[in-house]
Design a protein around this motif. Structure first.
Motif, short mmCIF file in Angstrom:
data_model
loop_
_atom_site.label_atom_id
_atom_site.label_comp_id
_atom_site.label_asym_id
_atom_site.label_seq_id
_atom_site.Cartn_x
_atom_site.Cartn_y
_atom_site.Cartn_z
N VAL A 1 -3.90 -45.95 58.58
CA VAL A 1 -4.94 -44.96 59.12
C VAL A 1 -5.10 -45.24 60.96
O VAL A 1 -4.99 -46.25 61.25
N SER A 2 -4.73 -43.95 61.29
CA SER A 2 -4.96 -43.96 63.06
C SER A 2 -5.63 -42.78 63.31
O SER A 2 -5.38 -41.71 63.02
N ARG B 1 -9.36 -40.77 64.82
CA ARG B 1 -10.87 -40.86 64.54
C ARG B 1 -11.09 -39.64 64.30
O ARG B 1 -12.29 -39.05 64.14
N ASP B 2 -10.21 -38.53 64.00
CA ASP B 2 -10.34 -37.11 63.30
C ASP B 2 -10.81 -37.24 61.84
O ASP B 2 -10.86 -38.13 61.27
N ASP B 3 -11.07 -35.88 61.51
CA ASP B 3 -11.53 -35.68 60.00
C ASP B 3 -10.23 -36.17 58.86
O ASP B 3 -10.49 -36.64 57.97
N ALA C 1 -8.01 -38.41 59.52
CA ALA C 1 -8.00 -40.11 59.43
C ALA C 1 -9.06 -40.39 58.40
O ALA C 1 -9.16 -41.41 57.73
N ALA C 2 -10.37 -39.75 58.64
CA ALA C 2 -11.36 -39.93 57.67
C ALA C 2 -11.12 -39.89 56.42
O ALA C 2 -11.45 -40.60 55.33
N LEU C 3 -10.31 -38.86 56.01
CA LEU C 3 -9.79 -38.34 54.68
C LEU C 3 -8.84 -39.65 54.14
O LEU C 3 -8.94 -40.24 53.05
N GLU D 1 -8.99 -42.69 55.20
CA GLU D 1 -9.82 -43.89 54.75
C GLU D 1 -10.52 -43.74 53.53
O GLU D 1 -10.82 -44.81 52.70
N GLN D 2 -11.20 -42.41 53.29
CA GLN D 2 -11.74 -42.49 52.01
C GLN D 2 -10.88 -42.53 50.98
O GLN D 2 -11.04 -42.94 49.90
N ASN E 1 -8.05 -44.54 50.96
CA ASN E 1 -7.81 -46.01 50.80
C ASN E 1 -9.22 -46.72 49.96
O ASN E 1 -9.10 -47.34 49.30
N SER E 2 -10.47 -46.03 50.54
CA SER E 2 -11.53 -46.69 49.75
C SER E 2 -11.68 -46.39 48.17
O SER E 2 -11.77 -47.17 47.39
#
Length: 513
Positions: A269-270, A272-274, A276-278, A280-281, A283-284
């Motif tokens: 992930v690189s 800070r936009d939506d 990238a948030a997707l 990260e989610q 990966n979570s």
């Protein structure tokens, strides 16, 4: 296809063998052709840019065209106004003598004019070409009634009788004509002097070809710049969409390669936009899935081990059971105990499975004093211990009384299992500003610090368990599940030889989801 009749049968026997239609495997449904999001984003950007740039081009063309029209109108109106002022003055500016005839007026005015390269000024005396002669006639020295001064215009339409007839014969004082030099905008005014029999016409023409070329050139330049800008925007949109959607593509590729056996794949992930948030989610989510699958596999292994032991014991006793009635009664007793143990394990497993459901806990306002009193009455039946009620909380708390009582009784049963008869076991409850506390303290062997976290796991037993303890190791896991369902926790204070204190900590008046 139709099957043939079996050998040894005639036509009359074919009725016994129905026709069979052999079909191959059903074809897989056609997958809808998917349009890449990158292409869609680029297409929409290009479409929007094309609409905006087209509008800009049209507005630019319209603005330049309007300015050209205003320039032509201004030139025509200005020349006609100057001539009217000159005619109303009625005197020759050189001699100061009044004009006595129309030809002299037109000649004098035209001699003092210097028209632009795109303009033509001329006068006409008498009737228009091709018409019947009127009262007046062409003056001496004028060619067919034409009077023109100044430099050569782009096209001398005054020398063309047909065009002169079209202009002078038009019912409108202003119009447009086509010439070899392009379109000419013209305006005329009728000239008549009082007391003089000859009348005439003053005509001004404006050739718009040069201005139209400017309009076309400007519009073409704007269109060309718009096309280049559109191409640049399409390229930039394609590149930016690719960069922005790269995590989405990685998510899709990762999802396609993820299996139950391999949940280790993650996305770099690189940004800070939506998007990238997707990532990260995602990966979570993979972390949670990997933990859930790992816990599930371990749970199944442990459950299989725990259930396999009583099954083996039951089978062994039944296989070795003889005919002696006393022996049979003992075997039945042992088998019944093992079956009861299996039943408790299954019930605990079902309870832990239900703990993952939203309705596992139903919190309502509960009187803490009554709940503590009920718990005290229930735990005293668990064993011969010196039960001591240390503290009783006053007030109400939002919790599931049945589940909380189940957790505290389980802690008390755990204390009984690890202490000797007559040993002191203390229970109590308290209410502070943010939490409701229920605790059970014993004087057992204590628990080493390295085992404090492990003993709350499923099928885990503390090292200080009594030798005859045959618990399944699910009790503390159930206590923790009940506490976490209340958004709380279980605290443990223990050390070898110092006993153990388990405290159920539940948030006070917190809405449970």
């Amino acid at each position: 296809m139709t099957t043939e009749s079996p050998p040894g049968t005639d036509a009359s026997d074919t009725a016994l063998f129905p026709t069979m239609v052999l079909r191959g495997p059903l074809p897989e449904p056609r997958q809808r052709r998917r349009i890449p999001a990158r292409l869609l984003i680029t297409a929409w950007v290009v479409l929007l840019m094309a609409a905006v740039l087209s509008l800009v081009t049209v507005v630019t063309w319209r603005a330049v065209e309007t300015k050209v029209g205003e320039r032509v109108d201004r030139a025509l109106s200005q020349e006609i106004g100057e001539f009217q002022e000159f005619a109303q003055a009625g005197t020759d500016p050189d001699s100061g003598a009044p004009f006595t005839d129309v030809p002299t007026l037109l000649n004098t005015y035209l001699a003092h004019q210097y028209p632009d390269d795109s303009e033509i000024l001329f006068g006409w005396v008498g009737d228009a070409p091709g018409t019947a002669p009127g009262a007046g006639g062409a003056p001496a020295g004028s060619e067919d009634g034409r009077i023109r001064q100044g430099q050569e215009p782009p096209f001398d339409l005054s020398a063309e009788p047909d065009m002169v007839a079209e202009i002078l014969g038009s019912p409108d004082a202003r119009g447009r004509a086509q010439t070899p030099a392009g379109t000419v905008e013209w305006q005329r005014i009728h000239v008549v002097l009082p007391g003089e029999g000859t009348d005439g016409w003053f005509v001004i023409g404006y050739f718009t070809a040069e201005d139209r070329e400017v309009v076309a050139s400007t519009t073409g330049t704007v269109a060309l710049v718009s096309a280049v800008g559109l191409l640049a925007a399409a390229t930039a949109a394609w590149w930016v969409a690719g960069r922005v959607l790269a995590p989405v593509r990685l998510v899709r590729q990762a999802a396609a390669h993820i299996t139950e056996e391999d949940l280790t794949r993650r996305i770099d992930v690189s940004g800070r936009d939506d998007i990238a948030a997707l990532a990260e989610q995602f990966n979570s989510m993979l972390d949670r899935l990997e933990g859930a699958f790992t816990e599930q596999r371990r749970f199944v292994d442990d459950a299989g081990h725990e259930l396999r032991t009583p099954i083996t014991i039951v089978r062994g006793h039944l296989e070795l059971m003889g005919d002696d009635p006393e022996e049979r009664r003992e075997v039945v007793r042992l088998v019944t105990d093992e079956l009861d143990r299996m039943g408790r394990i299954v019930e605990d497993l079902l309870l832990l499975a239900k703990a993952q459901q939203p309705d596992f806990v139903r919190a309502v306002p509960v009187s803490l004093a009554e709940l503590t009193s009920d718990i005290d009455a229930n735990v005293r039946r668990l064993g011969d211990r010196d039960w001591q009620l240390e503290s009783v909380a006053e007030g109400e708390g939002d919790l599931d009384a049945q589940r909380v009582a189940q957790a505290v009784v389980q802690l008390a049963a755990n204390a009984v299992r690890h202490t000797e008869p007559g040993s002191v076991v203390r229970i109590g409850s308290a209410l502070d500003r943010d939490h409701v506390l229920f605790w059970v303290a014993d004087q057992g062997p204590g628990i080493p610090a390295e085992e404090h976290g492990r003993i709350f796991e499923r099928f885990s037993r503390g090292g200080g368990s009594a030798r005859g303890d045959r618990g399944a190791g699910l009790g503390l896991a159930i206590v923790r599940a009940i506490a976490e369902a209340h958004h709380g926790r279980v605290d443990l204070r223990s050390a070898p030889g110092a006993g153990s204190t388990f405290t159920l900590v539940i948030p006070h008046r917190k809405e449970l989801v």
